[in-house]
Write a protein that holds these residues in place. Structure first.
Motif, PDB file in Angstrom:
ATOM      1  N   TRP A 127       0.814  -1.205   0.000  1.00  0.00           N
ATOM      2  CA  TRP A 127       0.000   0.000   0.000  1.00  0.00           C
ATOM      3  C   TRP A 127       0.857   1.269   0.000  1.00  0.00           C
ATOM      4  O   TRP A 127       0.378   2.356  -0.328  1.00  0.00           O
ATOM      5  CB  TRP A 127      -0.952  -0.002   1.194  1.00  0.00           C
ATOM      6  N   VAL A 128       2.132   1.138   0.356  1.00  0.00           N
ATOM      7  CA  VAL A 128       3.054   2.272   0.257  1.00  0.00           C
ATOM      8  C   VAL A 128       3.596   2.397  -1.172  1.00  0.00           C
ATOM      9  O   VAL A 128       3.685   3.498  -1.733  1.00  0.00           O
ATOM     10  CB  VAL A 128       4.227   2.112   1.249  1.00  0.00           C
ATOM     11  N   ALA A 129       3.933   1.270  -1.776  1.00  0.00           N
ATOM     12  CA  ALA A 129       4.544   1.285  -3.106  1.00  0.00           C
ATOM     13  C   ALA A 129       3.535   1.481  -4.227  1.00  0.00           C
ATOM     14  O   ALA A 129       3.871   2.036  -5.281  1.00  0.00           O
ATOM     15  CB  ALA A 129       5.308  -0.018  -3.327  1.00  0.00           C
ATOM     16  N   LEU A 130       2.284   1.018  -4.011  1.00  0.00           N
ATOM     17  CA  LEU A 130       1.304   1.049  -5.095  1.00  0.00           C
ATOM     18  C   LEU A 130       1.051   2.454  -5.640  1.00  0.00           C
ATOM     19  O   LEU A 130       1.035   2.643  -6.871  1.00  0.00           O
ATOM     20  CB  LEU A 130      -0.011   0.412  -4.625  1.00  0.00           C
ATOM     21  N   PRO A 131       0.839   3.496  -4.805  1.00  0.00           N
ATOM     22  CA  PRO A 131       0.611   4.837  -5.378  1.00  0.00           C
ATOM     23  C   PRO A 131       1.780   5.328  -6.233  1.00  0.00           C
ATOM     24  O   PRO A 131       1.579   5.981  -7.264  1.00  0.00           O
ATOM     25  CB  PRO A 131       0.404   5.721  -4.141  1.00  0.00           C
ATOM     26  N   VAL A 132       3.009   5.007  -5.808  1.00  0.00           N
ATOM     27  CA  VAL A 132       4.184   5.428  -6.582  1.00  0.00           C
ATOM     28  C   VAL A 132       4.203   4.731  -7.940  1.00  0.00           C
ATOM     29  O   VAL A 132       4.447   5.353  -8.980  1.00  0.00           O
ATOM     30  CB  VAL A 132       5.472   5.123  -5.800  1.00  0.00           C
ATOM     31  N   LEU A 133       3.919   3.423  -7.935  1.00  0.00           N
ATOM     32  CA  LEU A 133       3.929   2.676  -9.190  1.00  0.00           C
ATOM     33  C   LEU A 133       2.781   3.103 -10.101  1.00  0.00           C
ATOM     34  O   LEU A 133       2.941   3.138 -11.329  1.00  0.00           O
ATOM     35  CB  LEU A 133       3.844   1.175  -8.904  1.00  0.00           C
ATOM     36  N   GLY A 164       3.489   4.499 -13.712  1.00  0.00           N
ATOM     37  CA  GLY A 164       2.882   3.858 -14.876  1.00  0.00           C
ATOM     38  C   GLY A 164       2.013   4.813 -15.668  1.00  0.00           C
ATOM     39  O   GLY A 164       2.000   4.786 -16.907  1.00  0.00           O
ATOM     40  N   PHE A 165       1.279   5.665 -14.948  1.00  0.00           N
ATOM     41  CA  PHE A 165       0.424   6.642 -15.606  1.00  0.00           C
ATOM     42  C   PHE A 165       1.258   7.613 -16.425  1.00  0.00           C
ATOM     43  O   PHE A 165       0.917   7.960 -17.566  1.00  0.00           O
ATOM     44  CB  PHE A 165      -0.392   7.370 -14.545  1.00  0.00           C
ATOM     45  N   MET A 166       2.380   8.081 -15.872  1.00  0.00           N
ATOM     46  CA  MET A 166       3.255   8.992 -16.604  1.00  0.00           C
ATOM     47  C   MET A 166       3.888   8.302 -17.808  1.00  0.00           C
ATOM     48  O   MET A 166       4.041   8.902 -18.874  1.00  0.00           O
ATOM     49  CB  MET A 166       4.341   9.542 -15.680  1.00  0.00           C
ATOM     50  N   HIS A 193       1.359  17.753 -14.133  1.00  0.00           N
ATOM     51  CA  HIS A 193      -0.033  17.640 -13.723  1.00  0.00           C
ATOM     52  C   HIS A 193      -0.940  17.385 -14.927  1.00  0.00           C
ATOM     53  O   HIS A 193      -1.974  16.739 -14.801  1.00  0.00           O
ATOM     54  CB  HIS A 193      -0.474  18.918 -13.005  1.00  0.00           C
ATOM     55  N   TYR A 194      -0.531  17.894 -16.063  1.00  0.00           N
ATOM     56  CA  TYR A 194      -1.294  17.660 -17.288  1.00  0.00           C
ATOM     57  C   TYR A 194      -1.379  16.170 -17.595  1.00  0.00           C
ATOM     58  O   TYR A 194      -2.397  15.662 -18.039  1.00  0.00           O
ATOM     59  CB  TYR A 194      -0.587  18.410 -18.417  1.00  0.00           C
ATOM     60  N   LEU A 195      -0.276  15.448 -17.311  1.00  0.00           N
ATOM     61  CA  LEU A 195      -0.231  14.035 -17.631  1.00  0.00           C
ATOM     62  C   LEU A 195      -1.041  13.182 -16.672  1.00  0.00           C
ATOM     63  O   LEU A 195      -1.357  12.034 -16.980  1.00  0.00           O
ATOM     64  CB  LEU A 195       1.229  13.556 -17.625  1.00  0.00           C
ATOM     65  N   ALA A 221       0.523  -4.040 -21.002  1.00  0.00           N
ATOM     66  CA  ALA A 221       1.738  -4.507 -20.333  1.00  0.00           C
ATOM     67  C   ALA A 221       1.879  -3.891 -18.946  1.00  0.00           C
ATOM     68  O   ALA A 221       2.248  -4.578 -17.982  1.00  0.00           O
ATOM     69  CB  ALA A 221       2.960  -4.181 -21.190  1.00  0.00           C
ATOM     70  N   LEU A 222       1.583  -2.602 -18.829  1.00  0.00           N
ATOM     71  CA  LEU A 222       1.669  -1.946 -17.518  1.00  0.00           C
ATOM     72  C   LEU A 222       0.653  -2.523 -16.544  1.00  0.00           C
ATOM     73  O   LEU A 222       0.964  -2.761 -15.369  1.00  0.00           O
ATOM     74  CB  LEU A 222       1.456  -0.443 -17.680  1.00  0.00           C
ATOM     75  N   LEU A 223      -0.556  -2.751 -17.029  1.00  0.00           N
ATOM     76  CA  LEU A 223      -1.592  -3.308 -16.161  1.00  0.00           C
ATOM     77  C   LEU A 223      -1.233  -4.722 -15.717  1.00  0.00           C
ATOM     78  O   LEU A 223      -1.336  -5.055 -14.525  1.00  0.00           O
ATOM     79  CB  LEU A 223      -2.926  -3.304 -16.896  1.00  0.00           C
ATOM     80  N   LEU A 224      -0.807  -5.566 -16.660  1.00  0.00           N
ATOM     81  CA  LEU A 224      -0.441  -6.942 -16.309  1.00  0.00           C
ATOM     82  C   LEU A 224       0.759  -6.965 -15.369  1.00  0.00           C
ATOM     83  O   LEU A 224       0.811  -7.772 -14.426  1.00  0.00           O
ATOM     84  CB  LEU A 224      -0.139  -7.734 -17.577  1.00  0.00           C
TER      85      LEU A 224
END
Length: 736
Positions: free
Chosen positions: A61-67, A71-73, A94-96, A118-121
């Protein structure tokens, strides 16, 4: 199944899953999209190793927001580069992560769907290793593991300094690394200034950038014979799409995406070394029509600043042609209120300003920004036919929108081209080719000066300076007297002076630039700010390019746009600040400060409402976008909206965004506005840090229409401590 479960419980399972996500996927992305460069791979390795040492053995739960953010970026960066050929800058972060951006960018689907998969998997696999192996301690990394990311990033920095590359930033950096390098560059620049102590930088020499130069040899012995002026502005088209330009500059790019326009270019006077000074349509239009550089950063567009001026606007091309008896018209395929073009265009001298509301002909496809290009040019042909019936000479400026992100084209084009972007370009080319042929058939080209150009460039991956490479095609009655290829460096800043010079009309001294209808024996200074880089050519064979790391590289280059140039050195410190100082001086050509400026975006115009809001940008009712607010200032906003029809209620929302991300100002939720109970708001907020690209979005829906009689934005220094307190938002409207 037991074998898989057994493997997932191994101490090394989490590490392998994390490496697959943050290392293997980016490396595959770089290889698949052709971004292969040793610096890029080194950057990916450095950021991947940093994420691994930071997140391995951390709770999920600490690492998930960072990942998720990483991944979003990664996904949004790939989409942005593929769509508009531009690597994100720090101001785009912030736009991204704005859902609105992804919704608009991917309305036709992801350009790289495999990357999203690939990112989701990879993320799911990593979560599974945490869940299945939750009772198994994760593998302990060696103590020296922290050294790896530092060594990799330092090696990248050292190699960049030893072997500088002018390739596109996305080939050299991953986005997190670029943001990190930019921050270090800011600190480095501040340290250099501190070490230099009281050393005062000499004022930059500006005459070569701002002067009006009409001393060249005329191409035409007599004033131009054209009676009318037609400027056709194509959304986002780079100069590399024109075959004549590619041949003249010996470009390695050989894709012939616009053959119809290419054939017309062979009949025209083409200027291959043509510079676009910035991104954004409103900035390009300002430079073209007012003979001045727009902001070479993300500050308030000068078109908006012009609304506070009552003299400089009179020097703009439409005002000058109106003064000399022309009927001046502006027509675009999108709504006018975005970026306040409904106010800016009349203010700079257009007698008639029309957008999407003017068109009565049907569209061939749905497009969120407005008319598709075929329908637009069919309507524009009718518009020209109406102008032709008038006795007065006319000037018409056209702006297409079909090649704006998200790109759209008919199904048969989408099947023929690899991407929606290329399909949209092909669709524009066919529509424009038919339009020009129709103009010729109707005899309009015989007495009309036609200039075909673009507002900005959506760039081309792998093509040097593509984000600054524009084009200018001139079709004139005296075509035989004009060269096929116009030598020299020109840009949008030259267009107004050029047209006035062609017509032998007086050119106001407040305009800058040279005339395309003259030959010059010497070079000239010129600047641009695109793709996050500030570029300056001194007119004497040197092009300087300053990047986000506050580092300038200079190249031996006879012109500005070139397929290649010889690297000759780099510098920072005082010399780099001189380049920035030139850009800053150009930025302040209209306003010395953003303080004490009163912008009024309201008017008596009746605005029909849509049944629903689909897009915060395209559906905006006012044009208060990309404003700049200095540090320590105080901004006050006044707003009055009423429903025009007593029988219809209007539902109104007001949003604020900075760098495309929603900003919470304590504004009320959706409100109902009636004819008897108008919405009246008066609120203010502080700007403890500088704000750039700050936008207000007044949105409404319903079945009637509204009048926004007042939308005032005033930014000033606080006078008393009491004014620093944000008063509550006052509203006389009813909550929805």
């Amino acid at each position: 199944m037991n074998v898989i479960r057994h493997w997932l419980r191994q101490p090394y399972a989490r590490l392998i899953a994390l490496m697959g996500l943050v290392l293997i996927v980016p490396l595959c992305l770089r290889a698949a999209l052709g971004w292969s460069n040793p610096f890029g791979y080194l950057s990916d390795l450095g950021i991947a190793s940093l994420l691994i040492v930071l997140l391995h053995r951390r709770s999920w739960w600490v690492a998930l927001p960072v990942l998720l953010a990483w991944g979003f970026m990664t996904l949004a960066t790939a989409e942005l580069v593929c769509a508009v050929g531009r690597f994100p800058s720090a101001s785009d972060l912030h736009y991204l992560i704005d859902p609105q951006f992804l919704e608009n960018s991917t309305s036709a689907g992801f350009s790289q769907p495999w990357l999203a998969t690939a990112l989701l998997l990879g993320l799911v696999a990593w979560l599974i290793t945490h869940w299945v192996g939750r009772s198994t301690p994760a593998l302990v990394l060696p103590r020296g593991a922290w050294v790896a990311p530092l060594l990799l990033i330092f090696a990248h920095w050292g190699a960049q300094h030893q072997y500088p590359s002018e390739e596109d930033q996305w080939r050299l950096f991953s986005l997190p690394h670029q943001l990190l390098a930019a921050s270090v560059g800011d600190v480095q620049a501040g340290t250099e200034e501190w070490l230099e102590g009281n050393l005062v930088d000499a004022p930059p020499q500006m005459s070569g950038l701002i002067q009006l130069d009409l001393d060249g040899q005329k191409l035409l012995a007599a004033p131009g014979r054209a009676r009318n002026v037609l400027i056709i502005t194509l959304e986002g088209v780079p100069g590399a799409y024109i075959g004549v330009n590619r041949q003249a500059l010996h470009s390695s790019y050989q894709e012939n995406l616009m053959p119809n326009l290419g054939r017309w270019a062979e009949r025209a006077m083409s200027t291959p070394d043509y510079v676009l000074h910035s991104h954004q349509t409103i900035r390009g239009l300002y430079a073209m029509l007012c003979g001045d550089y727009d902001k070479l950063d993300n500050g308030t567009p000068k078109g908006v600043e012009m609304l506070t001026q009552s003299e400089r606007n009179l020097a703009c091309l439409p005002s000058q042609l109106h003064k000399h008896g022309f009927a001046t018209h502006y027509l675009q395929g999108a709504g006018l209120r975005f970026m306040a073009k409904d106010k800016i265009m009349p203010h700079i001298g257009f007698d008639a300003t029309h957008g999407l509301e003017w068109f009565t002909n049907s569209s061939y496809l749905e497009f969120p920004w407005g008319k598709d290009d075929k329908a637009f040019f069919e309507g524009a042909l009718d518009y020209v036919s109406q102008l032709k019936k008038q006795k007065k000479p006319w000037m018409l400026t056209l702006l297409t929108v079909g090649t704006h992100q998200p790109y759209s084209a008919p199904e048969n084009y989408l099947r023929h081209y690899e991407t929606p972007k290329l399909a949209a370009v092909g669709y524009l080319d066919d529509a424009l080719g038919q339009f020009l042929s129709d103009l010729e058939r109707q005899g309009i080209l015989a007495d009309t000066l036609v200039v075909i150009t673009s507002d900005e460039s959506h760039g081309i991956d792998g093509v040097r300076l593509a984000s600054s490479w524009g084009f200018n095609l001139v079709l004139a009655p005296e075509q035989a007297q004009l060269p096929k290829v116009k030598s020299g460096v020109y840009g949008h800043i030259d267009l107004s002076a050029s047209i006035l010079d062609y017509l032998a009309l007086p050119v106001p001294s407040t305009l800058s630039g040279r005339s395309l209808f003259r030959d010059y024996e010497t070079g000239r200074e010129i600047m641009s700010f695109t793709n996050g880089k500030l570029r300056y050519h001194d007119g004497k064979g040197t092009l300087t390019e300053c990047d986000f790391q506050q580092r300038c590289r200079y190249y031996a280059s006879d012109g500005f746009i070139a397929d290649r140039a010889t690297f000759t050195g780099q510098y920072a410190g005082n010399r780099a600040r001189q380049i920035t100082a030139r850009a800053t001086a150009l930025n302040h050509s209209l306003l010395r400060t953003q303080l004490n400026q009163h912008y009024q975006f309201g008017s008596s115009t009746i605005i029909p409402l849509k049944a629903q809001i689909k897009d915060d940008w395209a559906d905006n009712l006012i044009g208060a976008q990309y404003l700049e607010m200095p540090k320590g200032s105080h901004t006050r906003v006044r707003l009055t909206v009423r429903s025009v029809n007593p029988q219809q209620n209007a539902h109104i929302l007001l949003k604020a965004k900075e760098l495309e991300r929603d900003v919470q100002l304590g504004l009320p939720a959706e409100m109902v506005v009636t004819a008897d109970h108008p919405l009246k708001m008066d609120f203010s907020f502080d700007n403890p840090e500088p704000r750039k690209a700050f936008s207000f979005h007044l949105l409404g829906y319903g079945f009637g229409a509204v009048e926004v009689s007042d939308f005032s934005v005033i930014t000033e220094l606080p006078v008393t401590p009491e004014i620093l307190k944000d008063p509550p938002v006052e509203s006389s409207a009813q909550p929805s």
